[in-house]
Enzyme design. Structure first.
Site, short mmCIF file in Angstrom:
data_model
loop_
_atom_site.label_atom_id
_atom_site.label_comp_id
_atom_site.label_asym_id
_atom_site.label_seq_id
_atom_site.Cartn_x
_atom_site.Cartn_y
_atom_site.Cartn_z
N GLY A 1 0.81 -1.21 0.00
CA GLY A 1 0.00 0.00 0.00
C GLY A 1 0.84 1.26 0.00
O GLY A 1 0.31 2.36 -0.18
N THR B 1 2.33 2.64 2.57
CA THR B 1 2.09 3.48 3.74
C THR B 1 3.21 3.37 4.77
O THR B 1 3.04 3.79 5.91
CB THR B 1 0.77 3.10 4.42
N GLU C 1 -7.17 2.00 5.15
CA GLU C 1 -7.73 2.41 3.86
C GLU C 1 -6.75 2.11 2.72
O GLU C 1 -7.14 1.96 1.58
CB GLU C 1 -7.99 3.92 3.86
N SER D 1 -3.28 0.38 3.37
CA SER D 1 -2.24 -0.64 3.56
C SER D 1 -2.77 -2.02 3.18
O SER D 1 -3.97 -2.27 3.21
CB SER D 1 -1.77 -0.63 5.02
N GLU E 1 9.97 -7.53 6.57
CA GLU E 1 10.02 -6.23 5.90
C GLU E 1 10.56 -6.30 4.47
O GLU E 1 11.34 -5.45 4.03
CB GLU E 1 10.82 -5.23 6.74
N THR F 1 12.66 -8.33 3.14
CA THR F 1 14.05 -8.71 2.93
C THR F 1 14.23 -10.15 2.51
O THR F 1 15.30 -10.55 2.09
CB THR F 1 14.88 -8.51 4.23
N GLY G 1 11.45 -12.14 0.80
CA GLY G 1 10.64 -12.59 -0.33
C GLY G 1 9.34 -11.82 -0.39
O GLY G 1 9.17 -10.80 0.28
N TYR H 1 1.64 6.04 21.54
CA TYR H 1 1.76 6.67 20.23
C TYR H 1 2.02 8.16 20.44
O TYR H 1 1.32 8.81 21.21
CB TYR H 1 0.43 6.49 19.51
#
Lengths: 630, 608
Positions: free
Chosen positions: B187, B189, B256, B258, B318, B320, B322, B528
């Protein structure tokens, strides 16, 4: 009545002293230790909890504005009687005011007198700053009424030693930390642990410092400010008491009647006090990059945790740094210079020569960075005279010569000549001592120059390094930077044209031989005194002994030598020097210190002490050259 | 649609629409659907083109578009809030360039032999500059800044659009054959610099866009699982499942845009994880194409004891190792009833204590979040104009009750927002339980509306950065997880650190530095942070910004927080990996990478 609305910490949630106590008692930290002890001793936690409550009651302060006002009122009267002036650096007070609002603050004053904390609290009160809570020795509680009064003025009391008592340690540490975390009040304690009887800064104690640093290590506070405060007295209230104490006449127990008797000194004049409030030092800045965060992240924060070596080293470094800052900001009176000159020219010194020498020493001191209170327009003669007037109990002018006043400091003093002279010398030395930490680096280079078999840089450095190690308890050195200290010493000596350095060599200049010999003479009492004490240890102490046995024995030994006239080193009688010398040997590994149920015992390794003595005489090279580093 | 993958079994949903559009397309130009999506989205900012904050002619803030509840509404107090909080002024404006300057775009590195092979596979691809730039970045501040004012040094050389697992297998084989670099793209994001191309990469970089692998292959109602292609984006997945009466319940704030594969690759976490779990709890089976071949399990079971779970090599890898192509994910019936709620607390400390208690009693609603005072005020500033005098009177009354009658200080109080889900009866019961706990911590119920607005803001907040950028305000969010007993200290210290760093770095106006406790667990919470400041007078704002963000992360780690709870590591946080998982741990991950991808085909340089 004064309107007292102090500036306080921004994150403060106001609470009463009793609320702090119950917070401490209920804290996870204390509850954890209580449960542990209950399990180990098979006792009910309630009993231990009660014990903890008693400890808290004994320890806790009960700060009340009423008591504070009472103190402020009486103290202002007493201080006005005793002292001519109190000088404060205003910008320091302003910085402190900012610091107090921003983060928890720890006040770290030098400790020369009981007046220290009274004066400091009085000062903060006068400047409308939050009053500190002060860590005081439990012995104050022995004083009727006064102990409780102090408690109400914000003192809290700690036992002198409680290493082994886990409950006491937990309660005490949590009590201090709770006050710090909540920003309840600035916390004040003395890094030196006790009043310095010699006016030389004592090596720091780490216990309380590591307690107040822990909330930051655990990130319970964002930062903590450490504020070094230097309090310098033109004349120390307890000067004669200290001298007696150093000579082994026991210190009177803290008592209210003793205090009342001390009223007599109210009629005396103790000159000026200088208080320098140093720049607040951010613990966060000090710690940045030095503290690995892992150990604190992997264990719940309420568990008692032995600080890692890293942390211990860091705490020690901070302690030394703070003491060096205290030293840097001490104010030296002209009398300090007079005392230093006079002690090198006993029994009597021509007045004019004394003035001349004092003026010369003033220049040297300023070159070395000492801060002397000497008004621009004040002529040397007046300065020396006013010093002599203020300290007429120590020295006086007789037939155009200045002599020590050793005719008996107190009425009915001990008749012994040696003892009386020793008293006078030690009292005088108390003032000279104020110079020593400013002078120690260049002076030890000067001593090393005279000790070393040649002028080769590495040999001079070896001697310097050796002296620095031997005197590590006597003077304040930042740990582990011997080479830097050496270079600084050399730099200062070069700056006053006393030495020249080439690629390989350091040698005194013709012009500077006077300076070099003055400096080494200044430290000779220590070099000689240590040699005497070491000699005694290497010859006489064959069996294990305690400090209590050691002090009177070595004092006798020195005393006899003095009576025979085979030494002139009166300062070796000082119990302070004796203790320092012993602990230096422990650190050098020449004496073994062992913990036994009755305290510590010591065992001398004769051979090793002998070797150290040989090094003083430069009969053997001090250690392998460290040329690579130079 | 050409692929027949997984087309057997019950509950197959056939994406008939796509067939009608004539899939797959093989031209060098990307297919229409790609163009359509790409054009809906901003090329230099967050989200949809038609949705953004603007200041209208009267100088009032307004949110455009019809996609969000806030759409078309006027926000009367917002302007004042911006001016007060950032010292920003509407007169000082920066403008992004209007469109991409194709001439600035680095020329593609082309491997002709690969192109020939690729054409033979009929997989659609593009070498168009806009397509390549679109996939050269995620949504970190510095990436958006580059889009507005500069150009990336290295971007993908080609974009490919596989439509099924087999396509991916072919692409990976070709990349291995020609020794090229693949960077999977879902996505887009990412907020960890994970999509940035390593500057020093000399091989041709293939951006493998999974967006066309977006079908639900089957739904298994007996076991409540669904097998889904990994390129599907969150909102489509939920929409399509809802048609059959199901949901995954996985709702990260970016849902919306990802993709499922992206969630797996970053160890994503969703807002409603208290009911549905995080991605690692949701995933039953993963199929991943690696240079070594395909990795997957032999069955679709709830749990197995067969050594370390290979899913955990894949989740958080992440990109790395595949490309994740198909995922079997747990599904649930769509809940009968949803109810929002909110609670006001006198201060943040009490709020955290309440959340802790809720977690302790394991009665957390689908979502429970606690915003600090600054964020509460921020939310307040985004309150739309009220429709009637009556509502405004009511608002006034509520405010009076809370601040005057109950004595809450409006500059200290904080708000928790709640979302309950499930059977109507159970929800009401649950609601009572939670409110009872809140009462014990001095909380006051503050209404459904406030709660709902809170969650809506989560989605529009991302749009705010673009507005800020127009007025010299830059900002970013970051997150961590932390044990309960350190939550308060961490929040306070990190916020304070940000304020101080800003001061030290010469930021003229105090920054916005705010946090929310956004997830609760048995042993801790996810926190957060939002952080933004006015950069007028600073010559290199991005550099200053990065220094401050780095300091904030150092502070988090020093306070016992984690490197990341769900954003991942990417390249942005790599420097702390060793500290985070130890030397040996890093070595373990490296050896997996070495075995799976010895030639570093998946060379995005993330993580390790």
């Amino acid at each position: 009545m004064k309107c007292y609305t102090p500036v306080i910490y921004k994150g403060l949630s106001p609470c009463k002293p009793n609320a702090i106590k119950s917070a401490v008692l209920q804290s996870e930290q204390v509850q954890y230790v209580i449960k542990q002890l209950a399990k180990e001793m098979g006792e009910s936690p309630d009993i231990i909890q009660e014990e903890a409550m008693e400890i808290l009651d004994e320890m806790g302060h009960r700060m009340q504005l009423g008591a504070v006002r009472f103190f402020a009122f009486t103290l202002s009267k007493i201080f006005k009687q005793l002292f001519q002036r109190v000088c404060v650096n205003e910008e320091g007070m302003q910085r402190l005011q900012h610091a107090i609002q921003e983060h928890p603050v720890v006040l770290l004053p030098s400790h020369r007198s009981y007046v220290d904390f009274l004066m400091l609290s009085y000062l903060l009160y006068t400047y409308d700053l939050a009053l500190p809570v002060i860590a005081a020795g439990i012995d104050f509680l022995g004083m009727k009424i006064v102990g409780e009064l102090l408690r109400r003025a914000g003192a809290f009391f700690m036992r002198r030693s409680f290493g082994g008592n886990r409950l006491y340690w937990a309660v005490f540490a949590e009590y201090v930390k709770t006050m710090l975390r909540s920003g309840y009040a600035p916390i004040e304690f003395f890094l030196e642990g006790t009043r310095s009887r010699t006016a030389k800064t004592l090596t720091p104690k780490f216990g309380l410092l590591s307690i107040v640093m822990e909330p930051f290590f655990k990130r319970e506070v964002f930062d903590t400010y450490l504020v070094p405060i230097s309090i310098s007295y033109e004349r120390i209230l307890e000067e004669s008491l200290y001298a007696y104490e150093l000579l082994g006449v026991p210190k009177p127990k803290e008592s209210t009647s003793g205090l009342l008797k001390a009223r007599r000194i109210l009629s005396d004049n103790f000159g000026t006090i200088h208080i320098y409030v140093g720049q607040p030092v951010s613990l966060r800045t000090l710690a940045s990059g030095r503290i690995s965060r892992c150990p604190y992240n992997l264990v719940p924060r309420h568990l008692p945790q032995k600080p890692s070596e890293d942390i211990q080293e860091f705490v020690s470094d901070v302690a030394y740094k703070m003491e060096l800052l205290q030293i840097e900001n001490m104010v030296l009176s002209p009398w300090v210079l007079v005392a230093a000159v006079l002690l090198q020219n006993l029994p009597a010194m021509e007045f004019e020569l004394l003035i001349e020498k004092t003026l010369w020493l003033k220049g040297l001191t300023q070159t070395f960075g000492g801060f002397i209170e000497w008004p621009d327009n004040l002529c040397a003669k007046k300065a020396v005279l006013s010093g002599l007037t203020l300290h007429s109990n120590i020295a006086g002018l007789v037939d155009g010569h200045v002599v020590l006043n050793d005719k008996g400091v107190e009425d009915g003093a001990v008749g012994e000549i040696v003892f009386r002279h020793a008293l006078a010398v030690l009292m005088c030395a108390t003032y000279r001592n104020q110079l020593l930490n400013v002078f120690v680096r260049p002076a030890l280079v000067a001593v090393a120059l005279q000790m070393a078999p040649s002028f080769r840089k590495e040999e001079v450095y070896s001697c310097f390094n050796f002296l620095r190690d031997v005197f590590s308890d006597e003077f304040i050195f930042f740990p582990g930077i011997s080479l830097k200290d050496f270079e600084e010493g050399c730099f200062l000596l070069t700056k006053c044209d006393a030495i020249q350095t080439s690629q390989q060599e350091i040698y005194p200049t013709d012009k500077g031989s006077g300076t070099v010999s003055f400096l080494s003479a200044m430290f000779r009492p220590f070099v000689e005194g240590y040699q005497l004490i070491f000699r005694y240890l290497s010859k006489e102490m064959k069996e294990a002994f305690t400090e209590k046995q050691f002090i009177p024995a070595v004092r006798n030994f020195v005393f006899q030598l003095l009576e025979k006239g085979s030494t002139q080193c009166y300062e070796a009688l000082s119990s302070d020097m004796q203790k320092n010398a012993l602990s230096a040997l422990v650190q050098l590994g020449a004496v073994k210190k062992k913990k036994t149920p009755n305290g510590f015992t010591y065992n001398v390794n004769q051979e090793a002490v002998g070797k150290i003595l040989d090094m003083f005489d430069a009969r053997i090279p001090v250690q392998k050259p460290v040329a690579a580093r130079l | 649609r050409g692929s027949g993958a997984g087309a057997e079994g019950a509950g197959v949903i056939e994406p008939g629409e796509k067939e009608a559009q004539g899939w797959p397309c093989h031209s060098t130009a990307p297919c229409q659907e790609v163009v359509a999506t790409q054009e809906l989205l901003k090329w230099n900012g967050w989200g949809y083109n038609d949705s953004k904050f603007i200041f209208n002619k009267k100088g009032q803030a307004e949110f455009t578009g019809k996609r969000y509840r806030l759409g078309g509404m006027v926000l009367p107090t917002f302007k004042e809030w911006i001016e007060k909080t950032f010292g920003a002024s509407l007169e000082h404006k920066t403008t992004s360039r209007a469109s991409l300057n194709v001439n600035d775009v680095p020329p593609p590195i082309v491997n002709e032999e690969f192109l020939q092979d690729l054409r033979a596979t009929k997989i659609s691809y593009s070498q168009d500059a806009e397509d390549r730039v679109f996939r050269a970045h995620g949504h970190c501040l510095h990436e958006i800044f580059v889009l507005r004012e500069g150009m990336f040094k290295r971007i993908p050389d080609i974009v490919v659009w596989p439509v099924c697992h087999e396509d991916v297998v072919k692409i990976v084989e070709l990349a291995c054959k020609h020794n090229l670099c693949i960077i999977p793209f879902g996505g887009g994001t990412s907020v960890s610099s994970a999509l940035e191309c390593p500057e020093e990469e000399k091989r041709m970089i293939i951006s493998l866009d999974t967006s066309q692998m977006n079908r639900i292959l089957w739904i298994d109602e007996k076991n409540l699982t669904a097998c889904v292609e990994a390129g599907i984006v969150g909102q489509d997945l939920e929409k399509q499942l809802a048609e059959s009466g199901f949901c995954t319940g996985h709702e990260p704030d970016s849902m919306e845009f990802s993709s499922l594969g992206g969630w797996v690759a970053t160890r994503a976490s969703g807002m409603k994880k208290n009911i549905y779990g995080n991605i690692e709890d949701l995933v039953i089976h993963i199929k991943m194409v690696t240079p070594r071949g395909i990795v997957e399990k032999n069955c679709q079971v709830p749990r197995m004891s067969t050594g370390p779970d290979i899913h955990h090599f894949i989740m958080g890898s992440e990109g790395t190792l595949g490309v994740v192509t198909e995922v079997t994910i747990k599904i649930r019936p769509v809940p009968e009833y949803q109810k929002y709620g909110s609670v006001v607390f006198p201060n943040f400390e009490r709020g955290v204590a309440c959340l802790r208690e809720v977690a302790k009693q394991r009665c957390a609603p689908a979502s429970i979040r606690l915003v600090d005072n600054a964020q509460f005020q921020f939310g307040h500033a985004l309150k739309p104009q009220v429709a009637s005098i009556f509502t405004s009177f009511l608002d006034g009354l509520k405010k009076f009750y809370i601040t005057k009658f109950k004595g809450f200080d409006p500059n200290i109080l904080c708000v928790a927002t709640l979302l309950f889900e499930g059977d109507r009866e159970k929800v009401l019961q649950h609601e009572k339980q939670v409110y009872d706990i809140a009462t014990k911590f001095g909380g006051l119920a503050a209404g459904e509306d406030n709660g709902q607005r809170g969650y809506m803001l989560t989605f529009v907040i991302a749009y705010l950065r673009d507005l800020g950028l127009d007025y010299y305000v830059i900002g970013e969010s970051f997150e961590t997880s932390v044990p309960w007993d350190r939550v308060l200290d961490l929040c306070r210290n990190v916020k304070e650190r940000i304020v101080r760093e800003c001061k030290e770095k010469g930021v003229q106006f105090a920054p916005l530095s705010t946090c929310r406790v956004t997830q609760t667990y048995d042993a801790g919470a996810c926190v957060y942070f939002y952080f933004a400041f006015n950069y007028r007078g600073i010559s290199d704002p991005i550099h200053v910004y990065e220094q401050i963000e780095r300091a904030a992360r150092e502070e988090i780690l020093a306070n016992g927080g984690s490197l990341s709870h769900h954003h991942g590591v990417g390249k942005l946080r790599k420097r702390w990996m060793k500290e985070s998982i130890s030397d040996v741990g890093l070595g373990m991950l490296r050896s997996v990478k070495e075995y799976v991808d010895p030639n570093n085909i998946f060379g995005n340089k993330n993580l390790l």
